[in-house]
Design a protein around this motif. Sequence first.
Motif, short mmCIF file in Angstrom:
data_model
loop_
_atom_site.label_atom_id
_atom_site.label_comp_id
_atom_site.label_asym_id
_atom_site.label_seq_id
_atom_site.Cartn_x
_atom_site.Cartn_y
_atom_site.Cartn_z
N LEU A 141 0.72 -1.20 0.01
CA LEU A 141 -0.08 0.13 -0.12
C LEU A 141 0.88 1.23 0.00
O LEU A 141 1.92 1.40 0.86
CB LEU A 141 -0.87 -0.12 1.10
N ASN A 142 0.58 2.04 -1.04
CA ASN A 142 1.36 3.37 -0.93
C ASN A 142 0.40 4.65 -0.16
O ASN A 142 -0.80 4.63 -0.65
CB ASN A 142 1.63 3.55 -2.45
N ILE A 143 1.08 5.26 0.33
CA ILE A 143 0.26 6.48 1.06
C ILE A 143 0.81 7.84 0.11
O ILE A 143 2.24 8.07 0.71
CB ILE A 143 0.51 6.69 2.61
N GLY A 144 0.20 8.43 -0.22
CA GLY A 144 0.48 9.57 -1.10
C GLY A 144 0.09 11.08 -0.84
O GLY A 144 0.61 12.14 -1.07
N GLY A 145 -1.15 10.83 0.06
CA GLY A 145 -1.53 12.39 0.42
C GLY A 145 -2.68 12.03 1.40
O GLY A 145 -3.77 11.41 1.30
N MET A 146 -2.40 12.78 2.53
CA MET A 146 -3.47 12.25 3.80
C MET A 146 -3.21 13.81 4.45
O MET A 146 -2.34 14.10 5.18
CB MET A 146 -3.20 11.51 4.78
N GLY A 147 -4.17 14.80 4.00
CA GLY A 147 -3.89 16.20 4.50
C GLY A 147 -4.42 16.23 5.86
O GLY A 147 -5.37 15.50 6.56
N LYS A 148 -4.20 17.58 6.51
CA LYS A 148 -4.30 18.09 7.80
C LYS A 148 -5.78 18.17 7.91
O LYS A 148 -6.53 18.85 7.21
CB LYS A 148 -3.58 18.98 8.20
N THR A 149 -6.66 17.35 9.05
CA THR A 149 -7.95 17.93 9.26
C THR A 149 -8.22 18.11 10.86
O THR A 149 -6.94 17.83 11.67
CB THR A 149 -8.82 16.82 8.89
N ALA A 150 -8.95 18.42 11.23
CA ALA A 150 -9.41 18.58 12.82
C ALA A 150 -9.03 17.49 13.63
O ALA A 150 -8.19 17.78 14.63
CB ALA A 150 -10.88 19.04 13.08
#
Length: 161
Positions: A105-114
């Motif tokens: 599994l590749n993780i490429g984008g998990m943006g900041k949220t609350a």
Amino acid sequence: MAQDSNLIFSRIDDRLIHGQVMTAWLHAYGNVTHVLIVDDDVSTDPFMVQMFSLLVPPKISIEILSVADALAKFKAGLDKPTMLLVKTPATIARLVEGGVEIDTLNIGGMGKTADRTKFFQNISASSEEREILKKLLQEGMHIEIQIVPAQKCVDVSSLLA
């Protein structure tokens, strides 16, 4: 369900299809001819379905399915070399619980949220998402962070130790 030989690349990216990033990954995996987005919300939004359909190169087919429909598709077998895109670790967990085998599994984008805090550079994850990733690692999945193919791969197991 054994891993489908047509599942070429699996990625978490909360942007799903992101212009230059998508082009780079499609180039890196030159045999991919199909993009499968799995997201319950996006699959029921006609505007988003149309928008994402316009973002893939002309020779690449695209399908946007709910988790339930994706599980049925995987059970029937993928008929083309496929790139799997999801927004969250929870979606990957649901697919795995449904019998889909994902080796890497590749993780490429998990943006900041609350509820997300910094995990690695510009990748953020909630405590629940970190637990999901730990569980997937314990089940034998290899998980890496790599935004684009030219960047160095970071093994997620070292970040969760």
